[in-house]
Design a protein around this motif. Structure first.
Motif, short mmCIF file in Angstrom:
data_model
loop_
_atom_site.label_atom_id
_atom_site.label_comp_id
_atom_site.label_asym_id
_atom_site.label_seq_id
_atom_site.Cartn_x
_atom_site.Cartn_y
_atom_site.Cartn_z
N GLY A 40 0.84 -1.19 0.00
CA GLY A 40 0.00 0.00 0.00
C GLY A 40 0.87 1.24 0.00
O GLY A 40 2.08 1.16 0.21
N CYS A 44 -0.45 4.22 4.85
CA CYS A 44 -1.70 3.45 4.82
C CYS A 44 -1.89 2.59 6.07
O CYS A 44 -2.97 2.04 6.29
CB CYS A 44 -1.79 2.60 3.57
SG CYS A 44 -0.66 1.18 3.55
N LYS A 46 0.44 -0.03 7.01
CA LYS A 46 1.00 -1.37 6.89
C LYS A 46 2.12 -1.64 7.90
O LYS A 46 2.19 -2.74 8.47
CB LYS A 46 1.47 -1.64 5.46
CG LYS A 46 2.45 -0.63 4.89
CD LYS A 46 2.68 -0.87 3.40
CE LYS A 46 3.75 0.08 2.86
NZ LYS A 46 3.33 1.50 2.94
N HIS A 196 5.89 -1.02 -0.03
CA HIS A 196 5.10 -0.06 -0.82
C HIS A 196 5.29 -0.31 -2.30
O HIS A 196 4.66 0.34 -3.14
CB HIS A 196 5.53 1.37 -0.49
CG HIS A 196 6.95 1.66 -0.90
ND1 HIS A 196 8.02 1.37 -0.10
CD2 HIS A 196 7.45 2.18 -2.04
CE1 HIS A 196 9.14 1.71 -0.73
NE2 HIS A 196 8.83 2.20 -1.90
N ASP A 212 -5.19 0.54 2.21
CA ASP A 212 -5.33 1.97 1.95
C ASP A 212 -6.07 2.59 3.13
O ASP A 212 -7.11 2.09 3.55
CB ASP A 212 -6.11 2.21 0.66
CG ASP A 212 -6.33 3.69 0.38
OD1 ASP A 212 -5.37 4.46 0.53
OD2 ASP A 212 -7.46 4.06 0.01
N ALA A 213 -5.50 3.66 3.67
CA ALA A 213 -6.14 4.42 4.75
C ALA A 213 -6.57 3.53 5.91
O ALA A 213 -7.68 3.67 6.44
CB ALA A 213 -7.34 5.20 4.21
N ARG A 217 -8.19 -3.42 1.34
CA ARG A 217 -9.11 -3.26 0.21
C ARG A 217 -9.39 -4.58 -0.51
O ARG A 217 -10.50 -4.80 -0.98
CB ARG A 217 -8.53 -2.26 -0.79
CG ARG A 217 -8.23 -0.89 -0.22
CD ARG A 217 -9.50 -0.15 0.17
NE ARG A 217 -10.26 0.31 -0.95
CZ ARG A 217 -10.26 1.58 -1.42
NH1 ARG A 217 -9.51 2.49 -0.82
NH2 ARG A 217 -10.99 1.92 -2.44
#
Length: 336
Positions: A40, A44, A46, A196, A212-213, A217
């Protein structure tokens, strides 16, 4: 005696730093002996995810299991995981041998056992000829191999790798990706690798989790995520170059689409044909045997370098509807 199951399971894991939500209800599992890559963009969550599994950060909510143990409230040293950091974190005053052995020495393992394990781990990662050197005498790739050996020597239930290749030059990074795959196959333990770099994720992982965020996802094999992304974020994040996106109006000369949707197509599926939708060639980027052709219709095509058109010329384009992806314009979700 059978080796204990060493998978990693996270259920509803949340973590906040003040007003910032770093992890927002993470449900994720890495199966026993699986190499799961978490990928990500920066920020994000991770690395925070990895630190929570290791016990370096306490979770606000949720459960973390390693094997058959709930380790959510267990101190880091008792979780039996090994972590490899981006910065190598080697002791500069110790030799390679002493760096690899450090964790075993601290736990007062028998000297003969320490020698045997150091010899085994150093041979596995290819630093057995460097044992008497110090970190400043090593290249970046060699330092990363030493960091891996230090993790391997413990024989933990699981390995946590926090962007271990990001400080390496491009050539060494490719070499170490291959080494990590080999190591995972030979060691046969659960590995959770954070990066990343989407190329690293696609080439390394048995499965990939795209974050993500603070949220996951999509999780799946590299083929599943590349060929059938479930939303626009995953579609755009994985692939070089990124997937092309066309509005309904821009897509209609190629394939029929309805209002409120966005058409996605990979660069390799944008065809340059004699009779097709007209477009002008803006920029041509040559990358070895391939070329990326940037067109004025907002598309990028990937073609053999030997067949690339000349910048400024006009070409015909075609897109096969079977090779396209359709997404909702507002939510970004995939439309079946």
């Amino acid at each position: 005696m059978a080796r204990p199951v060493s998978g990693i399971v996270l259920e509803g894991v949340r973590k906040r730093f003040g007003d910032v939500v770093a992890l927002d209800g993470i449900d994720l599992d890495a199966a026993d002996e699986e190499l799961l890559v978490v990928v990500g963009p920066s920020g994000c969550g991770k690395s925070t995810l990895l630190r929570c599994i290791a016990g370096l950060e306490a979770v606000d909510e949720g459960v973390i299991r390693i094997g058959d143990r709930d380790v959510t409230q267990i101190r880091p040293a008792a979780r039996n995981v090994s972590m490899v950091f981006q910065s190598y974190a080697l002791f500069p005053h110790l030799t390679v041998r002493e760096n690899i052995a450090f964790g075993l020495v601290v736990r007062e393992e028998p000297k003969a056992e320490v020698r045997a394990r150091v010899a085994e781990a150093s041979l596995l990662v290819g630093v057995d000829a460097l044992l008497e050197r110090r970190p400043y005498e090593l290249s970046g790739g060699e330092r990363q191999r030493v960091a891996l050996a230090r993790a391997l020597v413990r024989r933990p239930d699981a390995y946590l790798l926090d962007e271990p290749l990001s400080n390496l030059d491009a050539g060494t990074r490719v070499e170490m990706r291959t080494e990590l795959r080999r190591l995972h196959r030979e060691v046969g333990a659960t590995m959770l690798h954070v990066t990343h770099d989407q190329v690293e994720a696609l080439t390394l992982g048995d499965r990939i989790a795209v974050m993500d965020a603070g949220r996951v996802r999509q999780v799946g094999t590299p083929d599943e995520l590349y060929q059938r992304p479930q939303d626009r974020f995953v579609a755009a994040f994985l692939g070089t170059p990124a997937m092309n996106f066309l509005s309904a109006e821009a897509a209609r000369p190629f394939v029929p689409v309805r209002e409120g949707t966005v058409l996605g197509v990979r660069a390799e599926h944008v065809q340059l044909v004699p009779e097709g939708v007209g477009a002008r060639v803006d920029i041509v980027e040559v990358a070895g045997s391939e070329a990326f052709v940037h067109l004025d219709r907002g598309l990028v095509a990937k073609v053999p370098a030997s067949a690339r058109p000349v910048e400024g010329t006009h070409v015909g384009l075609a897109i096969d509807q079977a090779d396209t992806h359709l997404f909702d314009e507002d939510s970004g979700a995939r439309i079946e």
